[in-house]
Design a protein around this motif. Structure first.
Motif, short mmCIF file in Angstrom:
data_model
loop_
_atom_site.label_atom_id
_atom_site.label_comp_id
_atom_site.label_asym_id
_atom_site.label_seq_id
_atom_site.Cartn_x
_atom_site.Cartn_y
_atom_site.Cartn_z
N PRO A 137 60.88 71.38 -34.80
CA PRO A 137 60.43 71.19 -36.17
C PRO A 137 59.63 72.39 -36.68
O PRO A 137 59.12 73.19 -35.89
CB PRO A 137 59.54 69.94 -36.07
CG PRO A 137 59.03 69.98 -34.67
CD PRO A 137 60.15 70.54 -33.84
N ARG A 169 52.06 67.81 -40.53
CA ARG A 169 52.08 66.52 -41.23
C ARG A 169 52.03 65.37 -40.23
O ARG A 169 51.29 64.39 -40.44
CB ARG A 169 53.35 66.41 -42.09
CG ARG A 169 53.30 67.19 -43.39
CD ARG A 169 54.40 66.74 -44.33
NE ARG A 169 55.73 66.94 -43.78
CZ ARG A 169 56.42 68.07 -43.89
NH1 ARG A 169 55.90 69.10 -44.55
NH2 ARG A 169 57.63 68.18 -43.38
N GLN A 170 52.80 65.48 -39.15
CA GLN A 170 52.84 64.39 -38.18
C GLN A 170 51.50 64.21 -37.48
O GLN A 170 51.12 63.09 -37.12
CB GLN A 170 53.93 64.65 -37.15
CG GLN A 170 54.08 63.50 -36.15
CD GLN A 170 55.33 63.63 -35.30
OE1 GLN A 170 56.26 64.37 -35.64
NE2 GLN A 170 55.37 62.92 -34.19
N GLU A 204 55.98 70.54 -40.57
CA GLU A 204 56.33 69.18 -40.16
C GLU A 204 55.40 68.69 -39.05
O GLU A 204 54.96 67.53 -39.04
CB GLU A 204 57.78 69.13 -39.69
CG GLU A 204 58.24 67.73 -39.30
CD GLU A 204 59.68 67.70 -38.84
OE1 GLU A 204 60.08 66.68 -38.24
OE2 GLU A 204 60.40 68.69 -39.07
#
Length: 345
Positions: free
Chosen positions: A259, A266-267, A263
């Protein structure tokens, strides 16, 4: 299915292990005694661990014959169905030496047995005695079992981030209901979901064994514990995952990706107490928001489930998040007791 189990004390297990060694040294075991020993070894990891630790010392002292070494290999197998073993005598004097050496090696390595959990909306961080850190997300539960040979973490539910202190002699292993994750010195995030396990590695490298069959917190006290049974697998699925990579694994499937840093950020935004969405389907965003509240959020119109939403929100502040959704995405949030109904305006 969860099962309540009681575990013997460490001292009691070591005394039983010593008694078996003395009996083996005195004369070959009968068939019934071999069966009894096999049942004893199969009781728990703690039984096999004590036996193998002593056997390791004996080997260094040249106290094991080739046949006895085969016995230790048999004991190391995790299967609960042990095959019959043929034993040969070991020198009795080495028992005392081995026990003494074993206790010298482990005297300064504390056994840690603790359980940590978070309630809805809570995010907590814990510093472990080895210098490792665990950060637990909302509705999460871990059991910590440190011994002289392994640093075992049993992630029973929820999500946790691990910053692992280096200790090559004691691997750091996170057990889940779908497999295990082994690290020496690294940082990674693990989330348990009904669909599988989500793993993100942010530093170093880990080994994932999706065929691990052990999720049994080893307790050296008389407190009850739980055991989660894993699906039976005939083939191992071992994967190396490095920093910047993500792996989702379930019963039979694996999805290995690279990723973007955005990303990953964000996770893992929950570690700063935030939730980040970027063109995220509304249904997925609602599931994430719902982890931090006991209020049930329901999407009334199925057509809205795929509506892409975005934003950066403080975890747990449900009303503020819903207000943004109402203003920015033309939605209506109707409160009905412990429920919130989302619909198109």
């Amino acid at each position: 299915m969860n099962q309540i189990r009681h575990f013997k004390s460490r001292e009691h297990i070591e005394q039983e292990a010593a008694a078996w060694v003395i009996k083996i040294d005195q004369k070959p075991l009968s068939a019934s005694e071999r069966d009894e020993l096999e049942r004893w070894l199969a009781q728990s990891q703690a039984h096999r661990r004590s036996f193998l630790a002593l056997a390791d010392v004996w080997q260094e002292l040249d106290g094991l014959t080739s046949e006895s070494e085969a016995v230790t290999q048999q004991a190391a197998r995790p299967s609960q169905k042990q095959m019959p073993i043929v034993w040969s005598a070991a020198a009795a004097v080495l028992l005392a030496i081995a026990l003494f050496t074993f206790h010298l090696r482990t005297a300064n390595v504390p056994d840690i047995h603790a359980e940590y959990q978070t309630a809805t909306g809570e995010i907590e961080q814990y510093l472990l005695p080895d210098g490792s850190r665990i950060k637990l997300n909302t509705r999460s539960n871990v059991v910590v079992d440190f011994s002289a040979h392994e640093r075992a973490i049993h992630l029973q539910e929820g999500e946790a981030n691990f910053e692992v202190a280096k200790d090559p002699k004691r691997p750091f292993v996170v057990y889940t209901n779908r497999g295990s994750i082994t690290a020496v010195g690294t940082a990674f995030n693990v989330r348990v979901q009904s669909s599988g396990i989500d793993l993100v590695v942010t530093e170093g490298k880990v080994k994932v064994d999706a065929a691990s069959s052990v999720l049994e917190p080893v307790r050296y006290d008389d407190k009850p514990s739980t055991r989660t049974e894993l699906p039976d697998r005939s083939a191992q699925q071992i994967v190396a995952v490095s920093a910047g990579e993500k792996l989702r694994f379930g019963n039979t499937t694996q999805h290995h990706t690279n990723p973007s840093q955005q990303e990953i950020d964000r996770q893992l935004s929950w570690q700063q107490g935030m939730l980040a969405f970027d063109s995220t389907p509304l249904a997925e965003a609602v599931r994430e928001i719902s982890r931090y509240t006991d209020t049930h959020i329901i999407i009334e119109d199925p057509a809205l489930a795929e509506l892409p939403v975005g934003g950066y929100f403080k975890a747990g502040e449900v009303d503020a998040m819903l207000e943004v959704l109402e203003l920015s995405f033309n939605l209506s949030a109707e409160h009905q007791g412990n429920r919130i109904l989302l619909s198109k305006k």
